[in-house]
Design a protein around this motif. Structure first.
Motif, PDB file in Angstrom:
ATOM      1  N   LEU A  93      10.063 -11.889  -0.975  1.00 21.90           N
ATOM      2  CA  LEU A  93      10.334 -12.965  -0.011  1.00 21.90           C
ATOM      3  C   LEU A  93       9.052 -13.698   0.379  1.00 21.90           C
ATOM      4  O   LEU A  93       9.044 -14.917   0.553  1.00 21.90           O
ATOM      5  CB  LEU A  93      10.990 -12.382   1.239  1.00 21.90           C
ATOM      6  CG  LEU A  93      12.358 -11.743   1.059  1.00 21.90           C
ATOM      7  CD1 LEU A  93      12.749 -10.947   2.296  1.00 21.90           C
ATOM      8  CD2 LEU A  93      13.397 -12.793   0.744  1.00 21.90           C
ATOM      9  N   ASP A  94       7.963 -12.945   0.561  1.00 20.46           N
ATOM     10  CA  ASP A  94       6.687 -13.526   0.996  1.00 20.46           C
ATOM     11  C   ASP A  94       5.550 -12.767   0.306  1.00 20.46           C
ATOM     12  O   ASP A  94       5.043 -11.771   0.837  1.00 20.46           O
ATOM     13  CB  ASP A  94       6.558 -13.429   2.517  1.00 20.46           C
ATOM     14  CG  ASP A  94       5.280 -14.044   3.052  1.00 20.46           C
ATOM     15  OD1 ASP A  94       4.552 -14.697   2.273  1.00 20.46           O
ATOM     16  OD2 ASP A  94       5.002 -13.866   4.251  1.00 20.46           O
ATOM     17  N   PRO A  95       5.162 -13.211  -0.891  1.00 23.42           N
ATOM     18  CA  PRO A  95       4.178 -12.450  -1.681  1.00 23.42           C
ATOM     19  C   PRO A  95       2.776 -12.386  -1.085  1.00 23.42           C
ATOM     20  O   PRO A  95       1.965 -11.594  -1.529  1.00 23.42           O
ATOM     21  CB  PRO A  95       4.155 -13.187  -3.026  1.00 23.42           C
ATOM     22  CG  PRO A  95       4.723 -14.517  -2.768  1.00 23.42           C
ATOM     23  CD  PRO A  95       5.642 -14.388  -1.594  1.00 23.42           C
ATOM     24  N   SER A  96       2.499 -13.164  -0.070  1.00 22.59           N
ATOM     25  CA  SER A  96       1.162 -13.123   0.532  1.00 22.59           C
ATOM     26  C   SER A  96       1.135 -12.315   1.828  1.00 22.59           C
ATOM     27  O   SER A  96       0.156 -12.367   2.562  1.00 22.59           O
ATOM     28  CB  SER A  96       0.668 -14.552   0.795  1.00 22.59           C
ATOM     29  OG  SER A  96       1.521 -15.184   1.725  1.00 22.59           O
ATOM     30  N   ASN A  97       2.169 -11.551   2.081  1.00 26.91           N
ATOM     31  CA  ASN A  97       2.253 -10.771   3.314  1.00 26.91           C
ATOM     32  C   ASN A  97       1.367  -9.526   3.198  1.00 26.91           C
ATOM     33  O   ASN A  97       1.679  -8.592   2.455  1.00 26.91           O
ATOM     34  CB  ASN A  97       3.699 -10.391   3.605  1.00 26.91           C
ATOM     35  CG  ASN A  97       3.849  -9.801   4.979  1.00 26.91           C
ATOM     36  OD1 ASN A  97       3.311  -8.752   5.265  1.00 26.91           O
ATOM     37  ND2 ASN A  97       4.584 -10.490   5.822  1.00 26.91           N
ATOM     38  N   ILE A  98       0.293  -9.527   3.927  1.00 24.93           N
ATOM     39  CA  ILE A  98      -0.697  -8.448   3.840  1.00 24.93           C
ATOM     40  C   ILE A  98      -0.139  -7.131   4.380  1.00 24.93           C
ATOM     41  O   ILE A  98      -0.425  -6.062   3.834  1.00 24.93           O
ATOM     42  CB  ILE A  98      -1.990  -8.837   4.577  1.00 24.93           C
ATOM     43  CG1 ILE A  98      -2.579 -10.128   3.996  1.00 24.93           C
ATOM     44  CG2 ILE A  98      -3.017  -7.718   4.524  1.00 24.93           C
ATOM     45  CD1 ILE A  98      -2.916 -10.065   2.516  1.00 24.93           C
ATOM     46  N   SER A  99       0.678  -7.182   5.419  1.00 24.82           N
ATOM     47  CA  SER A  99       1.254  -5.945   5.966  1.00 24.82           C
ATOM     48  C   SER A  99       2.106  -5.236   4.928  1.00 24.82           C
ATOM     49  O   SER A  99       2.026  -4.007   4.772  1.00 24.82           O
ATOM     50  CB  SER A  99       2.097  -6.255   7.202  1.00 24.82           C
ATOM     51  OG  SER A  99       1.296  -6.789   8.216  1.00 24.82           O
ATOM     52  N   ALA A 100       2.918  -5.989   4.202  1.00 28.79           N
ATOM     53  CA  ALA A 100       3.758  -5.396   3.156  1.00 28.79           C
ATOM     54  C   ALA A 100       2.891  -4.832   2.032  1.00 28.79           C
ATOM     55  O   ALA A 100       3.167  -3.754   1.499  1.00 28.79           O
ATOM     56  CB  ALA A 100       4.732  -6.430   2.611  1.00 28.79           C
ATOM     57  N   MET A 101       1.827  -5.556   1.704  1.00 28.67           N
ATOM     58  CA  MET A 101       0.934  -5.077   0.648  1.00 28.67           C
ATOM     59  C   MET A 101       0.212  -3.795   1.066  1.00 28.67           C
ATOM     60  O   MET A 101       0.040  -2.876   0.261  1.00 28.67           O
ATOM     61  CB  MET A 101      -0.068  -6.163   0.270  1.00 28.67           C
ATOM     62  CG  MET A 101       0.571  -7.341  -0.453  1.00 28.67           C
ATOM     63  SD  MET A 101      -0.593  -8.650  -0.835  1.00 28.67           S
ATOM     64  CE  MET A 101      -1.376  -7.967  -2.274  1.00 28.67           C
ATOM     65  N   MET A 102      -0.208  -3.725   2.329  1.00 29.29           N
ATOM     66  CA  MET A 102      -0.869  -2.512   2.822  1.00 29.29           C
ATOM     67  C   MET A 102       0.085  -1.316   2.760  1.00 29.29           C
ATOM     68  O   MET A 102      -0.299  -0.226   2.318  1.00 29.29           O
ATOM     69  CB  MET A 102      -1.369  -2.707   4.256  1.00 29.29           C
ATOM     70  CG  MET A 102      -2.604  -3.556   4.379  1.00 29.29           C
ATOM     71  SD  MET A 102      -4.081  -2.859   3.614  1.00 29.29           S
ATOM     72  CE  MET A 102      -4.381  -1.435   4.642  1.00 29.29           C
ATOM     73  N   LEU A 103       1.325  -1.521   3.198  1.00 30.90           N
ATOM     74  CA  LEU A 103       2.302  -0.430   3.142  1.00 30.90           C
ATOM     75  C   LEU A 103       2.578  -0.016   1.701  1.00 30.90           C
ATOM     76  O   LEU A 103       2.696   1.173   1.412  1.00 30.90           O
ATOM     77  CB  LEU A 103       3.603  -0.846   3.837  1.00 30.90           C
ATOM     78  CG  LEU A 103       3.568  -0.824   5.353  1.00 30.90           C
ATOM     79  CD1 LEU A 103       4.806  -1.503   5.932  1.00 30.90           C
ATOM     80  CD2 LEU A 103       3.476   0.610   5.853  1.00 30.90           C
ATOM     81  N   LEU A 104       2.671  -0.995   0.809  1.00 31.89           N
ATOM     82  CA  LEU A 104       2.885  -0.700  -0.603  1.00 31.89           C
ATOM     83  C   LEU A 104       1.730   0.133  -1.147  1.00 31.89           C
ATOM     84  O   LEU A 104       1.937   1.159  -1.805  1.00 31.89           O
ATOM     85  CB  LEU A 104       3.021  -2.006  -1.395  1.00 31.89           C
ATOM     86  CG  LEU A 104       3.063  -1.885  -2.920  1.00 31.89           C
ATOM     87  CD1 LEU A 104       4.291  -1.114  -3.366  1.00 31.89           C
ATOM     88  CD2 LEU A 104       3.037  -3.254  -3.554  1.00 31.89           C
ATOM     89  N   GLY A 105       0.509  -0.288  -0.863  1.00 25.79           N
ATOM     90  CA  GLY A 105      -0.657   0.445  -1.344  1.00 25.79           C
ATOM     91  C   GLY A 105      -0.732   1.861  -0.794  1.00 25.79           C
ATOM     92  O   GLY A 105      -1.011   2.813  -1.527  1.00 25.79           O
ATOM     93  N   LYS A 106      -0.484   1.998   0.501  1.00 27.62           N
ATOM     94  CA  LYS A 106      -0.548   3.329   1.117  1.00 27.62           C
ATOM     95  C   LYS A 106       0.536   4.253   0.567  1.00 27.62           C
ATOM     96  O   LYS A 106       0.285   5.426   0.287  1.00 27.62           O
ATOM     97  CB  LYS A 106      -0.411   3.213   2.637  1.00 27.62           C
ATOM     98  CG  LYS A 106      -1.643   2.668   3.307  1.00 27.62           C
ATOM     99  CD  LYS A 106      -1.435   2.572   4.805  1.00 27.62           C
ATOM    100  CE  LYS A 106      -2.647   2.005   5.506  1.00 27.62           C
ATOM    101  NZ  LYS A 106      -2.443   1.930   6.959  1.00 27.62           N
ATOM    102  N   ALA A 107       1.754   3.727   0.420  1.00 23.04           N
ATOM    103  CA  ALA A 107       2.845   4.547  -0.115  1.00 23.04           C
ATOM    104  C   ALA A 107       2.549   4.944  -1.561  1.00 23.04           C
ATOM    105  O   ALA A 107       2.771   6.095  -1.951  1.00 23.04           O
ATOM    106  CB  ALA A 107       4.174   3.792  -0.015  1.00 23.04           C
ATOM    107  N   ALA A 108       2.035   4.007  -2.348  1.00 25.54           N
ATOM    108  CA  ALA A 108       1.694   4.315  -3.739  1.00 25.54           C
ATOM    109  C   ALA A 108       0.615   5.391  -3.799  1.00 25.54           C
ATOM    110  O   ALA A 108       0.691   6.319  -4.612  1.00 25.54           O
ATOM    111  CB  ALA A 108       1.237   3.047  -4.458  1.00 25.54           C
ATOM    112  N   LEU A 109      -0.360   5.292  -2.929  1.00 32.46           N
ATOM    113  CA  LEU A 109      -1.428   6.285  -2.888  1.00 32.46           C
ATOM    114  C   LEU A 109      -0.884   7.655  -2.483  1.00 32.46           C
ATOM    115  O   LEU A 109      -1.210   8.668  -3.102  1.00 32.46           O
ATOM    116  CB  LEU A 109      -2.511   5.834  -1.901  1.00 32.46           C
ATOM    117  CG  LEU A 109      -3.818   6.594  -1.917  1.00 32.46           C
ATOM    118  CD1 LEU A 109      -4.495   6.477  -3.280  1.00 32.46           C
ATOM    119  CD2 LEU A 109      -4.735   6.073  -0.833  1.00 32.46           C
TER     120      LEU A 109
END
Length: 145
Positions: A93-109
């Protein structure tokens, strides 16, 4: 699992500017092989290209906030794979959303998808965290970790 055929089809769809189909193919590839960094990086590039061409609506940004809340809830109860899928839904929906990216990175880690986590944090760094010094520092710390 080898997802190279899906990635190749997604590339072809993106070249034809059939972004929705390309995004779906990348998401299928990531569902089969979640730590495929190349697919995650190309997915983000296609989503960003689509957002530039079509723009992001106010409704899309509002809906993103709800999806991020769901992602955070899944992350807190340690359902990391589900959190990754929700984060990707928010980024669709919003590919530049930093909060979503941070959650994605943390969950992946946390689930052990190091390549996906590194690529996600590198993308945040490349975007300068949308201008947020606090989130940029957090992403750089996760990247260093």
């Amino acid at each position: 699992m080898d997802v190279s055929k899906l990635i190749e089809k997604a590339r072809e769809a993106a070249e034809r500017r059939n972004y929705d189909y390309a995004v779906d193919l990348y998401l299928q590839a990531l569902k089969l092989a979640p730590d495929t960094g190349l697919a995650r990086r190309e997915l983000r590039a296609v989503e960003n290209r689509q957002a530039k061409e079509k723009g992001t609506s106010i409704w899309g940004k509002a809906k993103t906030a709800g999806v991020i809340a769901q992602t955070l809830a899944l992350y807190k109860v340690k359902k990391y794979d589900a959190a990754i899928e929700k984060a990707e839904e928010a980024l669709k929906l919003d590919p530049s959303n930093i909060s979503a990216m941070m959650l994605l990175g943390k969950a992946a880690l946390d689930v052990g998808y190091a390549d996906s986590a590194i690529i996600t944090f590198e993308d945040i760094k490349a975007m300068n965290a949308g201008g947020s010094q606090k989130q940029l520092i957090a992403a750089l710390r996760e990247l260093a970790h």
